[in-house]
Write a protein that holds these residues in place. Structure first.
Motif, PDB file in Angstrom:
ATOM      1  N   ALA A 275      26.605 -35.566  26.309  1.00  0.00           N
ATOM      2  CA  ALA A 275      27.972 -35.289  26.738  1.00  0.00           C
ATOM      3  C   ALA A 275      28.954 -35.954  25.784  1.00  0.00           C
ATOM      4  CB  ALA A 275      28.178 -35.778  28.164  1.00  0.00           C
ATOM      5  N   VAL A 279      31.625 -33.798  23.690  1.00  0.00           N
ATOM      6  CA  VAL A 279      33.070 -33.956  23.831  1.00  0.00           C
ATOM      7  C   VAL A 279      33.694 -34.301  22.486  1.00  0.00           C
ATOM      8  CG1 VAL A 279      34.841 -35.412  24.863  1.00  0.00           C
ATOM      9  CG2 VAL A 279      32.995 -34.535  26.268  1.00  0.00           C
ATOM     10  N   VAL A 282      33.959 -31.138  20.497  1.00  0.00           N
ATOM     11  CA  VAL A 282      35.077 -30.279  20.921  1.00  0.00           C
ATOM     12  C   VAL A 282      36.392 -30.851  20.405  1.00  0.00           C
ATOM     13  CG1 VAL A 282      36.360 -29.442  22.907  1.00  0.00           C
ATOM     14  CG2 VAL A 282      33.879 -29.366  22.918  1.00  0.00           C
ATOM     15  N   LEU A 415      27.642 -28.031  31.249  1.00  0.00           N
ATOM     16  CA  LEU A 415      28.516 -28.556  30.213  1.00  0.00           C
ATOM     17  C   LEU A 415      28.407 -27.697  28.964  1.00  0.00           C
ATOM     18  CD1 LEU A 415      30.248 -30.962  30.639  1.00  0.00           C
ATOM     19  CD2 LEU A 415      28.572 -32.378  29.478  1.00  0.00           C
ATOM     20  N   PHE A 419      31.119 -25.918  26.508  1.00  0.00           N
ATOM     21  CA  PHE A 419      31.201 -26.146  25.066  1.00  0.00           C
ATOM     22  C   PHE A 419      31.220 -24.816  24.323  1.00  0.00           C
ATOM     23  CE2 PHE A 419      28.998 -30.457  25.735  1.00  0.00           C
ATOM     24  CZ  PHE A 419      30.223 -31.047  25.964  1.00  0.00           C
TER      25      PHE A 419
END
Lengths: 492, 180
Positions: A275, A279, A282, A415, A419
């Motif tokens: 994760a 993140v 992104v 998740l 993404f």
């Protein structure tokens, strides 16, 4: 105790980087004797081409070499080919790059060739000491290469900024190495993995990996370690900008892949960790794309675009599954090598003609030089991920990797879907600024005084090679995909 | 700290003395680093850096790495700091004490550093460290053998890295003949 003869035997796996190291030293020596620096170009081309040929030889070993310092496996060989190929194209691009001071050509080529060897060493290091050393080798040569335009204040500033950011990130990374060593008692990656395999993980390993990510993230231009990119890219000699965006980035990804795949299967922190990386990825692509929209300088724009591209590649890491992640990352990097170098070839030609690197300098390029305009168009389409070009294959594989991870119910699947959505949204943002360049080239008229760009032999060669391979990876991807999957790290 | 005290108990030195020595080294490192980062006068900053490096040498000694202790003093305190002083003194602009060491972002940076420190301190103090029974004394001869055995590849690569750094320093710092 391994004897000298055995070490000598192991040397044959180091032929490509050995050739480059020798060539780098020979170029530096020849520079003393030869007065005309230009005569060193053929030598550098020969060395990079020779290294690529040597790296293509099926010489690989899954055994640890040099007391576990390196492992010259298929994965390392892939990045050796990659680095030599990138180096060859960068040398071609440098030949006709006018702002480069003629008296420093020898040092420039020597350090460039040595930096290629550093990438190769980085890709095969399996020991924290060796990783640190080759990373520093690559960084040091990059700082110097960025500052080669002695009479350009921007180049000096770029070099200094790059150095300061780099020193900071390296220090943090080194602290991470120290923590990892303290937690596992070894510097060898396989031993670290073994130490973690039979013990509950602690916050310490997580902290260590986070610190290490700072060092690797700096190399691949990951947010928040990206701040050096725009200035360094703008100030550096353009061939070096191209080298940084492709070669040194690939080196960063190579070591990231190796550390992730060698150390991580033993870690329990998997889902959280993925994760975190997701993140960051992104953020990386969003920051890169959004800021790129407002750039007027071509090199800065391509710099931010390269931050965004690093974000796309990082997304491949979220699905930490050997079947998907590695081929996706490796094919993306291959496509990126050709399309990005191609775009920089056009930038060099424009800079040689107008002395500047602004988007306005591309105005009416389709009238002045249809070949350049259409090539740039192709490269930009490929960077934007439009089928059937190389960039599309890369992006498709990253996307497919995320969706596959979701469908197969890997941890953190939901998740991954988000993404994938972020990737799609970002591709649209990216299309905006790539098409700004296209608009300038095709729909704006040239200012009167603009000369017709002249493309010399070396630049033309680099242009055609990039163009053909951008098409080849996109239209005929199967051989490349087969090759890439064969070169992936063995699953643990 | 605990490990050091435990070790000192074995080597039969009074724990109090070891604690005091540790406190001195630690204080040198912290005070020296703060001075190096915050002082306006660059020359003073360099001198404080020397203090910090001395403190690190003290920590090496307490971990019974005598060789590292000597090298740290010889190379860093004796070599690098002297070079830095030369650098500062020969660069006319740098010797003037009007370069502000702080800017607008100092507060944010300090807060972030504090946060990072707290996280690191928490993790480091809660981690169950493996404490080796005896201090890992490495004889110098073993280091020499290591350089030509296990560490032969890094050793060779270091020489190329240093060469690149030297050539690069000359290229970047040499005065252009035109500007003479």
């Amino acid at each position: 105790m391994v004897g000298a003869s055995e070490l000598w035997q192991q040397m044959r796996y180091l032929m490509p980087e050995g050739l480059l190291l020798c060539a780098g030293l020979v170029i530096l020596l020849f520079d003393l004797v030869v007065k005309k620096g230009r005569s060193l170009y053929p030598l550098a081309m020969l060395a990079t081409a020779g290294a690529a040929a040597l790296a293509l030889l099926p010489l690989e070993s899954s055994e640890p070499l040099f007391f576990g310092m390196i492992q010259s496996d298929a994965f390392a060989r892939y990045f050796k080919v990659f680095s030599a190929l990138a180096g060859f194209l960068v040398v071609l691009m440098s030949m006709d790059y006018k702002p480069l001071p003629a008296r420093f050509v020898g040092e420039y080529l020597g350090i460039l060739v040595l930096a290629l060897a550093a990438i190769m060493l980085l890709a095969e290091s399996t020991n924290l000491l060796m990783i640190f050393l080759s990373l520093e080798f690559l960084s040091l040569s990059s700082y110097i290469l960025v500052g080669f335009l002695r009479n350009d204040k921007k180049s000096k500033e770029a070099s200094l900024k790059y150095f300061l950011f780099g020193a900071m990130c390296t220090a943090v990374m080194l602290y991470g190495f120290a923590l990892l060593y303290g937690a596992s008692g070894s510097l060898d990656l396989p031993a670290i993995k073994a130490a973690f395999a039979n013990r509950q993980n602690t916050p310490l390993t997580c902290l260590a990996m986070l610190f290490i990510l700072a060092g690797f993230g700096f190399k691949v231009a990951m947010v928040p370690f990206h701040a050096w990119v725009p200035d360094a890219y703008e100030g550096a000699p353009t061939p070096i900008t191209a080298f940084l965006s492709v070669g040194s980035k690939a080196g960063g990804f190579a070591v990231l892949l190796r550390v992730f795949f060698t150390v991580f299967p033993g870690l329990d922190y998997h889902p959280y960790w993925l994760a975190v990386v997701g993140v960051l990825a992104v953020f990386t692509m969003t920051v890169g794309n959004v800021i790129a929209c407002s750039q007027d300088n071509l090199k800065r724009l391509l710099g931010y675009s390269s931050i965004a591209q690093a974000g796309y590649v990082l997304l491949g890491f979220v699905v930490m599954d050997g079947r998907f992640t590695q081929p996706a990352v490796m094919i993306y990097l291959l496509a990126y090598l050709f399309m990005n170098l191609g775009a920089f070839v056009v930038v060099i030609v424009i800079a040689n003609t107008t002395g500047q690197e602004e988007i306005d300098d591309l105005a009416g390029l389709s009238e002045r030089s249809p070949l350049l305009a259409w090539s740039m168009f192709i490269f930009l389409l490929s960077l934007a991920g439009v089928p059937p070009l190389g960039g599309w294959i890369g992006k498709y594989y990253i996307f497919a990797t995320l969706v596959k991870g979701y469908l197969e119910g890997l941890s953190g699947g939901n998740l991954m879907l988000w993404f994938a959505v972020a990737l799609a949204v970002n591709s649209v943002i990216a299309a905006y600024y790539y098409f700004r360049i296209v608009k300038a080239m095709f729909f704006e008229h040239a200012r009167e005084r603009m000369a017709r760009p002249v493309v010399g032999g070396p630049l033309l060669t680099a242009l055609y090679v990039s163009l053909i391979l951008t098409f080849a990876v996109g239209l005929w991807p199967q051989p490349f995909l087969n090759w890439v999957s064969r070169m992936a790290l063995p699953l643990l | 700290m605990d490990e050091i005290l435990a070790k000192s108990a074995q080597s039969s030195a009074p724990a109090l003395w070891v604690g005091a020595a540790f406190a001195v080294s630690f204080g040198l490192v912290v005070a020296g680093s703060l001075g190096a980062a915050l002082l306006k006068n660059l020359l003073h900053a360099v001198l404080f850096l020397a203090l910090a490096l001395l403190g690190v040498a003290g920590l090496f000694l307490m971990l019974s790495s005598t060789f590292l202790f000597v090298v740290q003093i010889l190379v860093y305190v004796g070599g690098v700091v002297i070079l830095l002083i030369f650098g500062v003194m020969l660069t006319s602009k740098m010797a003037q004490p009007d370069i502000p060491p702080r800017n607008r972002q100092t507060l944010a940076a300090a807060l972030l550093a504090l946060l990072l420190f707290c996280a690191t301190a928490y993790v480091l103090t809660t981690h169950p460290w493996m404490v080796s029974a005896e201090p890992p004394a490495v004889p110098v001869a073993e280091i020499g053998v290591g350089l030509l055995q296990k560490y032969v590849l890094p050793f060779e690569i270091v020489s190329v890295v240093l060469l690149v750094a030297m050539v690069g320093a000359i290229v970047l710092a040499r005065r252009e003949p035109e500007s003479k």
